[in-house]
Write a protein that holds these residues in place. Structure first.
Motif, mmCIF file in Angstrom:
data_model
loop_
_atom_site.group_PDB
_atom_site.id
_atom_site.type_symbol
_atom_site.label_atom_id
_atom_site.label_comp_id
_atom_site.label_asym_id
_atom_site.label_seq_id
_atom_site.Cartn_x
_atom_site.Cartn_y
_atom_site.Cartn_z
ATOM 1 N N THR A 112 0.802 -1.193 -0.044
ATOM 2 C CA THR A 112 0.048 -0.097 -0.010
ATOM 3 C C THR A 112 0.734 1.269 -0.049
ATOM 4 O O THR A 112 1.895 1.168 0.794
ATOM 5 C CB THR A 112 -1.120 -0.043 1.359
ATOM 6 O OG1 THR A 112 0.030 -0.176 2.534
ATOM 7 C CG2 THR A 112 -1.917 -1.141 1.409
ATOM 8 N N PRO A 113 0.601 2.251 -0.979
ATOM 9 C CA PRO A 113 1.485 3.371 -0.942
ATOM 10 C C PRO A 113 1.289 4.236 0.574
ATOM 11 O O PRO A 113 0.247 4.380 0.935
ATOM 12 C CB PRO A 113 0.853 4.250 -2.191
ATOM 13 C CG PRO A 113 -0.567 3.619 -2.348
ATOM 14 C CD PRO A 113 -0.485 2.146 -1.909
ATOM 15 N N SER A 114 2.221 4.735 0.885
ATOM 16 C CA SER A 114 2.282 5.355 2.095
ATOM 17 C C SER A 114 1.912 6.995 1.717
ATOM 18 O O SER A 114 1.791 7.397 0.655
ATOM 19 C CB SER A 114 3.840 5.632 2.735
ATOM 20 O OG SER A 114 4.598 6.279 1.798
ATOM 21 N N ALA A 115 1.189 7.503 2.908
ATOM 22 C CA ALA A 115 0.742 8.713 2.714
ATOM 23 C C ALA A 115 1.727 9.724 2.374
ATOM 24 O O ALA A 115 2.868 9.592 2.903
ATOM 25 C CB ALA A 115 -0.066 9.377 3.916
ATOM 26 N N PRO A 116 1.592 10.819 1.493
ATOM 27 C CA PRO A 116 2.584 11.707 1.149
ATOM 28 C C PRO A 116 3.006 12.320 2.378
ATOM 29 O O PRO A 116 2.179 13.097 3.187
ATOM 30 C CB PRO A 116 2.109 12.460 0.207
ATOM 31 C CG PRO A 116 0.586 12.320 -0.010
ATOM 32 C CD PRO A 116 0.274 10.994 0.754
ATOM 33 N N THR A 117 4.417 12.728 2.535
ATOM 34 C CA THR A 117 4.663 13.696 3.587
ATOM 35 C C THR A 117 5.501 14.859 3.052
ATOM 36 O O THR A 117 5.821 15.801 3.749
ATOM 37 C CB THR A 117 5.877 12.879 4.353
ATOM 38 O OG1 THR A 117 7.026 12.706 3.225
ATOM 39 C CG2 THR A 117 5.526 11.634 5.006
ATOM 40 N N THR A 118 5.356 15.132 1.571
ATOM 41 C CA THR A 118 5.818 16.333 0.885
ATOM 42 C C THR A 118 4.802 17.093 0.223
ATOM 43 O O THR A 118 3.811 16.053 -0.329
ATOM 44 C CB THR A 118 7.089 16.304 0.206
ATOM 45 O OG1 THR A 118 6.783 15.248 -0.912
ATOM 46 C CG2 THR A 118 8.213 15.931 1.167
ATOM 47 N N LYS A 119 5.035 18.236 -0.308
ATOM 48 C CA LYS A 119 4.019 18.887 -1.262
ATOM 49 C C LYS A 119 5.161 19.741 -2.051
ATOM 50 O O LYS A 119 6.084 20.098 -1.796
ATOM 51 C CB LYS A 119 2.917 19.504 -0.762
ATOM 52 C CG LYS A 119 3.304 21.005 0.322
ATOM 53 C CD LYS A 119 2.222 21.701 0.760
ATOM 54 C CE LYS A 119 2.750 22.553 1.739
ATOM 55 N NZ LYS A 119 1.676 23.353 2.558
ATOM 56 N N LYS A 120 4.536 20.214 -3.236
ATOM 57 C CA LYS A 120 5.449 20.935 -4.082
ATOM 58 C C LYS A 120 5.056 22.472 -3.609
ATOM 59 O O LYS A 120 3.770 22.861 -3.433
ATOM 60 C CB LYS A 120 4.973 20.897 -5.727
ATOM 61 C CG LYS A 120 5.307 19.578 -6.034
ATOM 62 C CD LYS A 120 6.765 19.693 -6.746
ATOM 63 C CE LYS A 120 7.180 18.326 -7.421
ATOM 64 N NZ LYS A 120 8.651 18.085 -7.235
ATOM 65 N N CYS A 121 6.045 23.352 -3.693
ATOM 66 C CA CYS A 121 5.802 24.822 -3.424
ATOM 67 C C CYS A 121 4.997 25.349 -4.533
ATOM 68 O O CYS A 121 5.806 25.036 -5.977
ATOM 69 C CB CYS A 121 7.102 25.645 -3.194
ATOM 70 S SG CYS A 121 6.938 27.151 -3.342
ATOM 71 N N PRO A 122 4.112 26.082 -4.743
ATOM 72 C CA PRO A 122 3.319 26.650 -5.708
ATOM 73 C C PRO A 122 4.141 27.650 -6.604
ATOM 74 O O PRO A 122 3.849 27.867 -7.630
ATOM 75 C CB PRO A 122 2.311 27.115 -5.374
ATOM 76 C CG PRO A 122 2.263 27.302 -4.187
ATOM 77 C CD PRO A 122 3.398 26.303 -3.440
ATOM 78 N N HIS A 123 5.332 28.107 -5.991
ATOM 79 C CA HIS A 123 6.215 29.278 -6.475
ATOM 80 C C HIS A 123 7.266 28.795 -7.081
ATOM 81 O O HIS A 123 7.415 29.012 -8.198
ATOM 82 C CB HIS A 123 6.383 30.370 -5.431
ATOM 83 C CG HIS A 123 5.115 30.798 -4.813
ATOM 84 N ND1 HIS A 123 4.506 31.689 -5.329
ATOM 85 C CD2 HIS A 123 4.698 30.759 -3.327
ATOM 86 C CE1 HIS A 123 3.266 32.096 -4.724
ATOM 87 N NE2 HIS A 123 3.509 31.417 -3.534
ATOM 88 N N CYS A 124 8.094 27.905 -6.412
ATOM 89 C CA CYS A 124 9.281 27.436 -6.887
ATOM 90 C C CYS A 124 9.493 26.004 -7.120
ATOM 91 O O CYS A 124 10.249 25.490 -7.692
ATOM 92 C CB CYS A 124 10.348 27.788 -5.928
ATOM 93 S SG CYS A 124 10.465 26.629 -4.398
ATOM 94 N N GLN A 125 8.350 25.098 -7.075
ATOM 95 C CA GLN A 125 8.282 23.878 -7.502
ATOM 96 C C GLN A 125 9.142 22.879 -6.546
ATOM 97 O O GLN A 125 9.205 21.692 -7.050
ATOM 98 C CB GLN A 125 8.306 23.643 -8.955
ATOM 99 C CG GLN A 125 7.283 24.274 -9.769
ATOM 100 C CD GLN A 125 5.699 23.788 -9.324
ATOM 101 O OE1 GLN A 125 5.491 22.793 -9.195
ATOM 102 N NE2 GLN A 125 4.912 24.847 -9.102
ATOM 103 N N SER A 126 9.854 23.371 -5.385
ATOM 104 C CA SER A 126 10.516 22.597 -4.809
ATOM 105 C C SER A 126 9.732 21.776 -3.732
ATOM 106 O O SER A 126 8.796 22.068 -3.348
ATOM 107 C CB SER A 126 11.688 23.289 -3.903
ATOM 108 O OG SER A 126 10.979 24.228 -2.986
ATOM 109 N N ASP A 127 10.285 20.340 -3.358
ATOM 110 C CA ASP A 127 9.420 19.617 -2.411
ATOM 111 C C ASP A 127 9.481 20.258 -0.999
ATOM 112 O O ASP A 127 10.725 20.486 -0.699
ATOM 113 C CB ASP A 127 9.917 18.314 -2.428
ATOM 114 C CG ASP A 127 9.633 17.498 -3.738
ATOM 115 O OD1 ASP A 127 8.503 17.813 -4.268
ATOM 116 O OD2 ASP A 127 10.297 16.472 -4.288
ATOM 117 N N ILE A 128 8.826 20.350 -0.235
ATOM 118 C CA ILE A 128 8.641 21.060 1.037
ATOM 119 C C ILE A 128 7.809 20.131 1.903
ATOM 120 O O ILE A 128 6.964 19.302 1.324
ATOM 121 C CB ILE A 128 8.150 22.547 1.324
ATOM 122 C CG1 ILE A 128 6.733 22.544 0.565
ATOM 123 C CG2 ILE A 128 9.338 23.445 0.223
ATOM 124 C CD1 ILE A 128 6.093 23.938 0.592
#
Length: 150
Positions: A112-128
């Motif tokens: 089962t895929p684990s829940a995401p722990t990061t998201k993309k910044c809508p401005h610079c698209q880096s993982d945060i």
């Protein structure tokens, strides 16, 4: 050198391979018996009692009743009946291995895929971090976008 060999020989993969080879050898005997003692006699009923083990061509030009008689006479033979048996052995073994792998894949539970722990910044698209309120890369304010997977 002995320590290196011992380390190599006692690796988990090496032991698994050795066990697989031993089981494969035993399995080969079972498949040979299946082909020679069950399938070939049934097949010979449909082919007018042809005994596949006695299908051969002698290379010395003489005729022999059986393969054993040709071997006893020291004649060189092309044993195409034995070749047919070996092809059937291979096909049966490949089919059984296919069924085993299919069965193992069926009973194996998918991860089962684990829940995401990061998201993309809508401005610079880096993982945060998913709970971040400010991007550590571009310092953009992320208030109101908390827990949003953008």
């Amino acid at each position: 050198m002995w320590k290196e060999f011992k380390k190599f020989a006692l690796k988990g993969n090496m032991i698994d391979l050795a066990i697989g080879i031993i089981i494969g050898g035993a399995f080969n005997g079972i498949v040979n018996s299946l082909v020679n003692d069950i399938i070939m006699p049934v097949l010979s009923v449909f082919t007018k009692n042809i005994d596949f083990t006695n299908l051969f061509i002698t290379l010395d030009g003489n005729e022999y009743d059986t393969l054993q008689a040709a071997k006893d006479a020291g004649a060189a033979t092309l044993n195409y009946g034995q070749f047919i048996s070996n092809i059937l052995n291979f096909l049966i073994m490949a089919f059984v291995v296919f069924l085993i792998v299919k069965w193992i894949n069926k009973i194996r539970k998918p991860e089962t895929p684990s829940a995401p722990t990061t998201k993309k910044c809508p401005h610079c698209q880096s993982d945060i971090n998913l709970n971040a309120t400010k991007c550590p890369q571009c310092t953009a304010d992320l208030e109101g976008k908390k827990n949003a997977n953008v």
